[in-house]
Design a protein around this motif. Structure first.
Motif, PDB file in Angstrom:
ATOM      1  N   GLN A 120      54.288  10.508  12.287  1.00  0.00           N
ATOM      2  CA  GLN A 120      54.546   9.458  11.294  1.00  0.00           C
ATOM      3  C   GLN A 120      53.986   8.107  11.720  1.00  0.00           C
ATOM      4  O   GLN A 120      53.552   7.314  10.880  1.00  0.00           O
ATOM      5  N   THR A 121      54.001   7.818  13.020  1.00  0.00           N
ATOM      6  CA  THR A 121      53.505   6.526  13.508  1.00  0.00           C
ATOM      7  C   THR A 121      52.076   6.284  13.048  1.00  0.00           C
ATOM      8  O   THR A 121      51.731   5.177  12.609  1.00  0.00           O
ATOM      9  N   PHE A 122      51.241   7.300  13.122  1.00  0.00           N
ATOM     10  CA  PHE A 122      49.843   7.137  12.728  1.00  0.00           C
ATOM     11  C   PHE A 122      49.683   7.198  11.216  1.00  0.00           C
ATOM     12  O   PHE A 122      48.798   6.539  10.658  1.00  0.00           O
ATOM     13  N   ALA A 123      50.536   7.966  10.541  1.00  0.00           N
ATOM     14  CA  ALA A 123      50.473   8.020   9.081  1.00  0.00           C
ATOM     15  C   ALA A 123      50.824   6.670   8.456  1.00  0.00           C
ATOM     16  O   ALA A 123      50.340   6.333   7.379  1.00  0.00           O
ATOM     17  N   GLU A 124      51.668   5.896   9.139  1.00  0.00           N
ATOM     18  CA  GLU A 124      52.094   4.593   8.628  1.00  0.00           C
ATOM     19  C   GLU A 124      51.147   3.463   9.030  1.00  0.00           C
ATOM     20  O   GLU A 124      51.308   2.328   8.577  1.00  0.00           O
ATOM     21  N   ALA A 125      50.164   3.747   9.878  1.00  0.00           N
ATOM     22  CA  ALA A 125      49.250   2.706  10.364  1.00  0.00           C
ATOM     23  C   ALA A 125      48.354   2.198   9.240  1.00  0.00           C
ATOM     24  O   ALA A 125      48.004   2.926   8.311  1.00  0.00           O
ATOM     25  N   ARG A 126      47.956   0.946   9.347  1.00  0.00           N
ATOM     26  CA  ARG A 126      47.087   0.353   8.334  1.00  0.00           C
ATOM     27  C   ARG A 126      45.630   0.791   8.500  1.00  0.00           C
ATOM     28  O   ARG A 126      44.952   1.082   7.524  1.00  0.00           O
ATOM     29  N   ASP A 127      45.150   0.822   9.729  1.00  0.00           N
ATOM     30  CA  ASP A 127      43.761   1.186  10.003  1.00  0.00           C
ATOM     31  C   ASP A 127      43.685   2.697  10.215  1.00  0.00           C
ATOM     32  O   ASP A 127      43.965   3.210  11.298  1.00  0.00           O
ATOM     33  N   LYS A 128      43.299   3.398   9.158  1.00  0.00           N
ATOM     34  CA  LYS A 128      43.315   4.859   9.219  1.00  0.00           C
ATOM     35  C   LYS A 128      42.167   5.422  10.057  1.00  0.00           C
ATOM     36  O   LYS A 128      42.246   6.554  10.533  1.00  0.00           O
ATOM     37  N   VAL A 135      41.243   4.195  13.003  1.00  0.00           N
ATOM     38  CA  VAL A 135      41.827   4.227  14.343  1.00  0.00           C
ATOM     39  C   VAL A 135      42.932   5.270  14.412  1.00  0.00           C
ATOM     40  O   VAL A 135      43.071   5.994  15.411  1.00  0.00           O
ATOM     41  N   ALA A 136      43.745   5.355  13.362  1.00  0.00           N
ATOM     42  CA  ALA A 136      44.843   6.318  13.346  1.00  0.00           C
ATOM     43  C   ALA A 136      44.323   7.744  13.503  1.00  0.00           C
ATOM     44  O   ALA A 136      44.902   8.554  14.246  1.00  0.00           O
ATOM     45  N   LEU A 137      43.233   8.079  12.806  1.00  0.00           N
ATOM     46  CA  LEU A 137      42.653   9.413  12.946  1.00  0.00           C
ATOM     47  C   LEU A 137      42.167   9.641  14.373  1.00  0.00           C
ATOM     48  O   LEU A 137      42.384  10.721  14.948  1.00  0.00           O
ATOM     49  N   ALA A 138      41.547   8.636  14.969  1.00  0.00           N
ATOM     50  CA  ALA A 138      41.112   8.758  16.362  1.00  0.00           C
ATOM     51  C   ALA A 138      42.305   8.960  17.282  1.00  0.00           C
ATOM     52  O   ALA A 138      42.216   9.707  18.276  1.00  0.00           O
ATOM     53  N   CYS A 139      43.434   8.316  16.970  1.00  0.00           N
ATOM     54  CA  CYS A 139      44.645   8.473  17.786  1.00  0.00           C
ATOM     55  C   CYS A 139      45.205   9.894  17.665  1.00  0.00           C
ATOM     56  O   CYS A 139      45.656  10.476  18.662  1.00  0.00           O
ATOM     57  N   VAL A 140      45.217  10.444  16.457  1.00  0.00           N
ATOM     58  CA  VAL A 140      45.679  11.822  16.267  1.00  0.00           C
ATOM     59  C   VAL A 140      44.829  12.770  17.103  1.00  0.00           C
ATOM     60  O   VAL A 140      45.346  13.642  17.823  1.00  0.00           O
ATOM     61  N   ARG A 141      43.523  12.592  17.041  1.00  0.00           N
ATOM     62  CA  ARG A 141      42.633  13.474  17.792  1.00  0.00           C
ATOM     63  C   ARG A 141      42.776  13.266  19.293  1.00  0.00           C
ATOM     64  O   ARG A 141      42.737  14.231  20.073  1.00  0.00           O
ATOM     65  N   ALA A 142      42.955  12.012  19.715  1.00  0.00           N
ATOM     66  CA  ALA A 142      43.141  11.732  21.140  1.00  0.00           C
ATOM     67  C   ALA A 142      44.428  12.367  21.654  1.00  0.00           C
ATOM     68  O   ALA A 142      44.455  12.955  22.754  1.00  0.00           O
TER      69      ALA A 142
END
Length: 411
Positions: free
Chosen positions: A133-141, A143-150
């Protein structure tokens, strides 16, 4: 002679992310916009109306945090509670140095599993929250996608990589884009991942419901790759309570309601009809509620299916799909064990919840025996490891026995 117990495969544990995770695994071009670890004092930390209320205080107790998009996410003692007494398991901040090392270090985790009669473990995230949820709620998607993959790269290659299959990878998806989610399922399945975490009730996160058809490409990819959809209580970022000002104990008592609501949703959604090889797993929901939930669902299907909107959608009684495609898990549920024939001897798995406040570590072997000592050997095997091995397609041996004197806790 004490009853032998096969070594446990725990389908619900948790990991505290190491401070280096995103600095190591996030591509360099995103690191200045990605999650950043810090240690700082904490002020108020309270749980009110199902939400945490948090403030910082330079003079407060030192706490490890993540800073991401201007928001601060602290680690709390109740989610790294192993090693503390019950009266010390409070809503206080905590640093990794104050935690038992097995919370965040994979080698230490394996050692703690050996002390606890556990052979293998599936771990949910903490900072990303139970389904990302933390990444789903992020504004910069981007970066969020990169975080999910990382996170997934770290989970597969570092957390699980040197464990010899004992730490089982559980990956995230970018919840905000179903096609990206499908791509991530396939990327991870290609390297042997067979488990993904998903929200028990996506609409609570502002996402489309499972009835809408929106998630069908995701479910299709999970079916195609044999990826189990794991749903932890609280993965909707909302816990049930009768009153908004009720103490957290009310929500802790009622937490299984989320799993019950989610299962009813799936049983009447048609998803399990359209995807007959899709597997769902409910985590930390216990199982004593399941017999009546299935009885009621079957009764509604038999008596109310026409006006209830499922006459042409669900051709078999809902319990048929449960027994074919859904797993539950337990660790403190004597009523569920007493109702095992209704729950399903092939549908129940076991967990230890390490390192959360509910964890049975380091006494999981005794806790398990207290539940299963009157059951036949084949059923005990299924509950402790066999069903989990089948559910997740694990390459583990048949019996999994180990002498109790090799597992005496230290410290």
């Amino acid at each position: 002679m004490e009853q032998p117990l096969p070594r446990i495969v725990s389908v619900d544990d948790h990991v505290i992310e190491p401070a280096h995770l995103f600095g190591t695994w996030l591509p360099a071009k995103y690191r200045d916009r990605g999650p950043r670890p810090l240690t700082a004092g904490i002020g108020e930390l309270a749980y009110v109306g199902g939400k945490y209320r948090i403030t910082t205080d330079p003079d407060g107790p030192p706490t490890d945090w993540w800073e991401y998009e201007g928001e601060l996410f602290p680690y709390k003692r109740i989610i790294a509670a192993v090693g503390f007494s019950r009266d010390e398991m409070t809503l206080e901040g905590i640093t990794r140095e104050q935690m038992r090392r097995g919370c965040w270090d994979p080698a230490a985790r394996l050692a703690d599993m050996d002390l606890n009669h556990v052979e293998a473990s599936l771990c949910f995230p903490t900072f990303p929250r139970f389904c990302g949820q933390t990444f789903a709620e992020a504004r910069d998607k981007e970066v969020a996608l990169a975080c999910v993959r990382a996170y997934n790269d770290w989970m597969v290659e570092e957390w699980c990589g040197d464990s010899g299959g004992r730490l089982i990878p559980l990956c995230l998806i970018p919840l905000w884009d179903v096609e990206l989610a499908v791509a991530e399922i396939r990327r991870n399945a290609a390297r042997g991942v067979r488990a993904v975490t998903f929200s028990e009730i996506p609409t609570h996160l502002g996402l489309p419901s499972i009835h809408s058809g929106h998630w069908d490409p995701f479910f299709a990819a999970c079916q195609e790759t044999g990826t189990v959809v794991n749903m932890h209580i609280g993965s909707s970022s909302q816990m049930p309570a009768a009153s908004p000002d009720a103490p957290p104990a009310v929500q802790a008592t009622l937490s299984f309601n989320n799993a019950m609501a989610s299962m009813a949703d799936f049983l009447f959604s048609g998803v399990l009809v359209r995807f007959p090889r899709l597997t769902l797993a409910y985590s930390e929901g216990q199982m004593g509620w399941i017999p009546y939930a299935l009885e009621r669902a079957d009764d509604v299907w038999a008596e109310h299916r026409a006006w209830g909107g499922v006459r042409d959608l669900i051709p078999e009684p809902p319990s048929y799909y449960y027994r074919r495609q859904i797993y539950c898990c337990f660790f403190r549920d004597r009523h569920g064990v007493a109702s095992l024939d209704a729950v399903g001897r092939d549908n129940a798995t076991f967990e230890t919840d390490y390192p959360h406040v509910d964890s049975t570590w380091p006494h999981t072997r005794q806790a398990a025996l207290d539940h299963v000592r009157d059951l036949d050997d084949e059923t005990v095997y299924k509950l402790m490891r066999g069903n989990a091995i089948r559910m997740l397609g694990l390459d583990l041996d048949r019996d999994g026995y180990r002498a109790p004197d090799q597992e005496r806790p230290e410290g």
